[in-house]
Scaffold this motif. Structure first.
Motif, short mmCIF file in Angstrom:
data_model
loop_
_atom_site.label_atom_id
_atom_site.label_comp_id
_atom_site.label_asym_id
_atom_site.label_seq_id
_atom_site.Cartn_x
_atom_site.Cartn_y
_atom_site.Cartn_z
N MET A 197 94.39 -61.07 18.85
CA MET A 197 95.83 -60.89 18.96
C MET A 197 96.61 -62.07 18.38
O MET A 197 97.84 -62.08 18.43
CB MET A 197 96.22 -60.73 20.43
CG MET A 197 95.57 -59.56 21.14
SD MET A 197 96.40 -58.03 20.79
CE MET A 197 97.83 -58.20 21.86
N CYS A 198 95.92 -63.06 17.84
CA CYS A 198 96.55 -64.34 17.52
C CYS A 198 96.74 -64.52 16.02
O CYS A 198 95.90 -64.14 15.21
CB CYS A 198 95.70 -65.47 18.09
SG CYS A 198 96.50 -67.09 18.05
N LEU A 199 97.87 -65.15 15.66
CA LEU A 199 98.17 -65.52 14.28
C LEU A 199 98.21 -67.04 14.17
O LEU A 199 98.60 -67.74 15.11
CB LEU A 199 99.53 -64.97 13.84
CG LEU A 199 99.73 -63.45 13.87
CD1 LEU A 199 101.18 -63.13 13.53
CD2 LEU A 199 98.80 -62.76 12.91
N VAL A 200 97.83 -67.55 12.99
CA VAL A 200 97.99 -68.97 12.67
C VAL A 200 99.08 -69.09 11.62
O VAL A 200 99.08 -68.36 10.62
CB VAL A 200 96.68 -69.58 12.14
CG1 VAL A 200 96.87 -71.06 11.85
CG2 VAL A 200 95.56 -69.41 13.15
N TYR A 201 99.99 -70.01 11.84
CA TYR A 201 101.16 -70.15 10.97
C TYR A 201 101.24 -71.59 10.47
O TYR A 201 101.39 -72.52 11.26
CB TYR A 201 102.41 -69.76 11.75
CG TYR A 201 103.73 -69.89 11.02
CD1 TYR A 201 103.82 -69.71 9.65
CD2 TYR A 201 104.90 -70.18 11.71
CE1 TYR A 201 105.03 -69.82 8.99
CE2 TYR A 201 106.12 -70.28 11.08
CZ TYR A 201 106.18 -70.10 9.71
OH TYR A 201 107.38 -70.21 9.06
N PHE A 202 101.10 -71.77 9.15
CA PHE A 202 101.25 -73.08 8.51
C PHE A 202 102.63 -73.13 7.89
O PHE A 202 102.96 -72.33 7.01
CB PHE A 202 100.20 -73.27 7.41
CG PHE A 202 98.78 -73.22 7.89
CD1 PHE A 202 98.09 -74.38 8.21
CD2 PHE A 202 98.11 -72.01 8.00
CE1 PHE A 202 96.77 -74.33 8.64
CE2 PHE A 202 96.79 -71.94 8.43
CZ PHE A 202 96.12 -73.11 8.75
N SER A 203 103.43 -74.08 8.31
CA SER A 203 104.78 -74.22 7.78
C SER A 203 104.94 -75.63 7.22
O SER A 203 104.78 -76.62 7.95
CB SER A 203 105.81 -73.97 8.89
OG SER A 203 107.12 -74.02 8.40
N VAL A 204 105.22 -75.73 5.92
CA VAL A 204 105.44 -77.02 5.28
C VAL A 204 106.94 -77.29 5.28
O VAL A 204 107.73 -76.49 4.78
CB VAL A 204 104.89 -77.03 3.84
CG1 VAL A 204 105.08 -78.41 3.21
CG2 VAL A 204 103.42 -76.65 3.83
#
Length: 273
Positions: A197-204
């Motif tokens: 159910m999980c997302l990984v979010y990379f934000s620069v």
């Protein structure tokens, strides 16, 4: 055919599988708090839709994670708003090439047997994992706008989004005046109780203490899609266009055999909804 939302017993007696219901976000939240299992059961045999509240005249978005946690199939967002929540939406469907539906976990599909409750859920429903990410460096990071002449001061914010117990945010240090090849070499660990159910979010993000920080590129994807070892993450522009910007990372994924099987969070409501 769209019909009014009613409790599951009434819906089963009077509706069929082609009857769908649409809920404003605040109405959805009320039902999710009052009887979460009843709401989830309806998503096992008919379509539910959640849409932004009418008071969002600035076209801001609701957090789609919450309806997804309850098995809602259709979550409407303001597509014209390129914010973090829209980035999560793109990431959710990246695993199937951003085309069509994705399969829900078994504990949502078989909710009648599992009695799954996103507010208070024992972690033996899923296979907990420990996700370790090292942000090594960045390459060819863009400026905050086409007209900007300022060299970015980038840092990376990594966040996980799913059930309340899996929400976590960590970030690197700021690298001054280097968008070409910044080096961080920082390691972060995430304990994911419900990886399906999980997302990984990379934000620069470009650090700016005067006018405020600006997101300059991002990437998001389901945890189950992330592969271990050394990887280049190809970043997306704020409007989801492809870029030449990348993050060089190392990923390690292993089973969390020491996870607390009594772990749960009761009545946790996110302020972003």
């Amino acid at each position: 055919m769209n019909v009014s939302y009613q409790e599951n017993n009434y819906a089963e007696a009077n509706y069929t599988s082609f009857h769908s219901s649409s809920l404003a976000e605040n109405t959805f939240l009320k039902h999710a708090e009052k009887d979460p299992l009843d709401l989830i059961l309806q998503t096992t045999w008919r379509l539910l839709r959640v849409y932004p509240d009418g008071l969002r005249q600035d076209s801001s978005n609701l957090d789609p994670i919450h309806p997804w946690n309850f098995g809602v199939q259709l979550v409407a967002l303001n597509y014209q708003t390129d914010d973090d929540l829209m980035a999560l939406y793109y990431g959710k469907f990246r695993d199937n090439g951003c085309c069509g539906y994705i399969l829900k976990p078994d504990y949502l599909i078989n909710a009648q047997e599992t009695k799954f409750n996103p507010w208070n859920c024992p972690i033996d429903f899923d296979n907990p994992k420990i996700l370790t990410i090292t942000i090594i460096s960045g390459q060819f990071l863009p400026r905050s706008s086409v007209k900007s002449k300022d060299i970015p001061d980038p840092y990376v914010r990594i966040s996980t989004h799913g059930l309340p117990c899996d929400e976590k945010i960590q970030k690197t240090q700021v690298i001054k005046n280097n968008g070409f090849d910044p080096i961080w070499d920082e390691t972060f660990e995430f304990r994911i109780r419900f990886p399906q159910m999980c997302l990984v979010y990379f934000s620069v993000i470009d650090y700016d203490p005067i006018s405020g920080d600006d997101r300059i590129a991002y990437f998001s994807a389901p945890v189950e899609m992330i592969q271990p070892d050394y990887r280049h993450i190809y970043l997306r522009a704020n409007n989801n266009d492809e870029t030449h910007s990348t993050l060089f990372v190392h990923v390690d994924i292993r089973s969390d055999n020491n996870a607390d099987h009594d772990f749960g969070i009761k009545n946790l409501i996110h302020s972003r909804l």
